[in-house]
Scaffold this motif. Structure first.
Motif, PDB file in Angstrom:
ATOM      1  N   MET A 176      -2.952   3.074  10.938  1.00 27.29           N
ATOM      2  CA  MET A 176      -3.550   1.920  10.254  1.00 27.29           C
ATOM      3  C   MET A 176      -2.526   1.033   9.549  1.00 27.29           C
ATOM      4  SD  MET A 176      -6.872   3.787   8.533  1.00 27.29           S
ATOM      5  CE  MET A 176      -7.972   2.406   8.255  1.00 27.29           C
ATOM      6  N   HIS A 177      -1.649   1.649   8.781  1.00 27.90           N
ATOM      7  CA  HIS A 177      -0.832   0.868   7.843  1.00 27.90           C
ATOM      8  C   HIS A 177      -0.062  -0.287   8.491  1.00 27.90           C
ATOM      9  CE1 HIS A 177       3.195   0.121   6.114  1.00 27.90           C
ATOM     10  NE2 HIS A 177       2.441  -0.269   5.112  1.00 27.90           N
ATOM     11  N   GLN A 178       0.607  -0.012   9.596  1.00 26.02           N
ATOM     12  CA  GLN A 178       1.501  -1.036  10.158  1.00 26.02           C
ATOM     13  C   GLN A 178       0.765  -2.314  10.554  1.00 26.02           C
ATOM     14  OE1 GLN A 178       4.527  -1.760  10.217  1.00 26.02           O
ATOM     15  NE2 GLN A 178       5.439   0.142   9.524  1.00 26.02           N
ATOM     16  N   SER A 218       0.821  -1.220   0.000  1.00 23.36           N
ATOM     17  CA  SER A 218       0.000   0.000   0.000  1.00 23.36           C
ATOM     18  C   SER A 218       0.851   1.265   0.000  1.00 23.36           C
ATOM     19  CB  SER A 218      -0.993  -0.001   1.162  1.00 23.36           C
ATOM     20  OG  SER A 218      -0.326  -0.087   2.377  1.00 23.36           O
ATOM     21  N   THR A 219       2.043   1.194   0.602  1.00 23.70           N
ATOM     22  CA  THR A 219       2.898   2.387   0.590  1.00 23.70           C
ATOM     23  C   THR A 219       3.469   2.627  -0.814  1.00 23.70           C
ATOM     24  OG1 THR A 219       4.643   0.960   1.474  1.00 23.70           O
ATOM     25  CG2 THR A 219       3.489   2.383   3.035  1.00 23.70           C
ATOM     26  N   SER A 220       3.750   1.519  -1.528  1.00 27.87           N
ATOM     27  CA  SER A 220       4.184   1.653  -2.928  1.00 27.87           C
ATOM     28  C   SER A 220       3.066   2.274  -3.765  1.00 27.87           C
ATOM     29  CB  SER A 220       4.510   0.278  -3.513  1.00 27.87           C
ATOM     30  OG  SER A 220       5.550  -0.348  -2.818  1.00 27.87           O
ATOM     31  N   ASN A 229      10.275  -8.054  -4.605  1.00 26.82           N
ATOM     32  CA  ASN A 229       9.302  -9.069  -4.180  1.00 26.82           C
ATOM     33  C   ASN A 229       9.368  -9.270  -2.666  1.00 26.82           C
ATOM     34  OD1 ASN A 229       7.822 -11.399  -3.637  1.00 26.82           O
ATOM     35  ND2 ASN A 229       8.175 -12.181  -5.709  1.00 26.82           N
ATOM     36  N   LEU A 230       8.354  -8.763  -1.978  1.00 26.94           N
ATOM     37  CA  LEU A 230       8.352  -8.854  -0.511  1.00 26.94           C
ATOM     38  C   LEU A 230       8.201 -10.298  -0.047  1.00 26.94           C
ATOM     39  CD1 LEU A 230       6.162  -5.801   0.589  1.00 26.94           C
ATOM     40  CD2 LEU A 230       8.632  -5.930   0.204  1.00 26.94           C
ATOM     41  N   LEU A 231       7.475 -11.100  -0.824  1.00 31.81           N
ATOM     42  CA  LEU A 231       7.261 -12.495  -0.404  1.00 31.81           C
ATOM     43  C   LEU A 231       8.562 -13.293  -0.465  1.00 31.81           C
ATOM     44  CD1 LEU A 231       3.803 -13.309  -2.042  1.00 31.81           C
ATOM     45  CD2 LEU A 231       4.318 -12.473   0.263  1.00 31.81           C
ATOM     46  N   LEU A 247       3.333  -6.925   6.246  1.00 33.22           N
ATOM     47  CA  LEU A 247       3.676  -8.351   6.166  1.00 33.22           C
ATOM     48  C   LEU A 247       4.473  -8.854   7.380  1.00 33.22           C
ATOM     49  CD1 LEU A 247       3.519 -10.930   4.422  1.00 33.22           C
ATOM     50  CD2 LEU A 247       5.572 -10.138   3.225  1.00 33.22           C
ATOM     51  N   PRO A 248       5.541  -8.166   7.806  1.00 30.04           N
ATOM     52  CA  PRO A 248       6.282  -8.685   8.971  1.00 30.04           C
ATOM     53  C   PRO A 248       5.406  -8.720  10.234  1.00 30.04           C
ATOM     54  CG  PRO A 248       7.570  -7.011   7.822  1.00 30.04           C
ATOM     55  CD  PRO A 248       6.202  -6.981   7.221  1.00 30.04           C
ATOM     56  N   VAL A 249       4.535  -7.737  10.386  1.00 27.59           N
ATOM     57  CA  VAL A 249       3.636  -7.707  11.555  1.00 27.59           C
ATOM     58  C   VAL A 249       2.668  -8.895  11.487  1.00 27.59           C
ATOM     59  CG1 VAL A 249       1.809  -6.379  12.702  1.00 27.59           C
ATOM     60  CG2 VAL A 249       3.833  -5.208  11.792  1.00 27.59           C
TER      61      VAL A 249
END
Ligand SMILES: N[C@@H](CCC(=O)N[C@@H](CS)C(=O)NCC(=O)O)C(=O)O
Length: 213
Positions: free
Chosen positions: A105-107, A12-14, A34-36, A111-113
């Motif tokens: 909201m975002h955090q 979402s930040t991208s 690729n974050l995954l 993904l890490p969270v």
């Protein structure tokens, strides 16, 4: 193309920075991270963004991490159209909405969270977690958008930083099955933004690294 945007289709930040670039009509090279696959934590990427997150913008010798810093840089370097009203109170209202998204909201959807939530509480707790933390903030934005100051967009008749932050967060909310029906003012603004070419161009599913299932 002199600008490079390191980003990920579903981040979402991208998405915020892609909207800003599209609305300002700035061309850039799209560099997928690729974050995954953990690419944002690679030693190579950490030299670009020590925070280890996307997006990052490279403009010649200038390297910027953090989506809001990138958007502010674009606002300074490509002033038109502006993402901020001139009036101080109006500008504060735009920042209020954007800050709810960016800091409150975002955090919770990051993904890490969510990986941590899955590990500590269980995979099935990810959706309830996101719903729990997003719901009061959606209600806050709904209340603000119902104050009579909203025009077509969150503030007035052109996109501002508030819309740029809100729309990607709604995409994330839907991914995590948050019910948006209680928020008619938010959904109305979302509809207006979705019909805008800048938002459409920046949409996750329009990106070269999108995975369509
Ligand atoms: N506050 C940062 C947050 C950046 C961030 O956390 N981005 C997420 C994607 S939305 C990310 O790259 N997470 C790292 C990961 O998922 O491994 C910003 O606004 O740019």
């Amino acid at each position: 193309m002199s600008l490079k945007l390191y980003n990920y289709w579903r981040s979402s930040t991208s998405y915020r920075t892609r909207i800003a670039l599209a609305i300002k009509g700035v061309e850039y090279e799209y560099i997928p991270v690729n974050l995954l696959k953990g690419e944002s934590d690679s030693a190579e990427f950490l030299t670009i963004n020590p925070s280890g997150g996307v997006p990052a913008l490279v403009d010649g010798d200038t390297v910027i991490g953090q989506s809001l810093a990138i958007i502010d840089y674009l606002e300074q370097t490509y002033p038109n159209p502006s993402f901020f009203p001139k009036d101080a109170a109006a500008r504060a209202r735009v920042w209020q909405i954007a800050s709810i998204v960016a800091t409150d909201m975002h955090q919770f959807c990051n993904l890490p969270v969510l990986n941590y939530v899955a590990e500590k509480l269980g995979e099935d707790q990810k959706i309830p977690w996101v719903r729990h933390w997003l719901t009061p903030q959606l209600a806050a934005i709904e209340a603000i958008l119902s104050d009579g100051e909203a025009g077509d967009f969150c503030h007035g008749d052109r996109p501002s930083l508030a819309d740029i932050c809100l729309i990607p967060q709604l995409f994330a909310a839907r991914r995590f099955e948050v019910d948006l029906t209680p928020y008619p003012a938010i959904r109305r603004v979302e509809g207006v933004c979705q019909a805008h070419s800048g938002f459409a161009k920046a949409h996750p599913l329009q990106q070269i690294d999108a995975v369509k299932s």
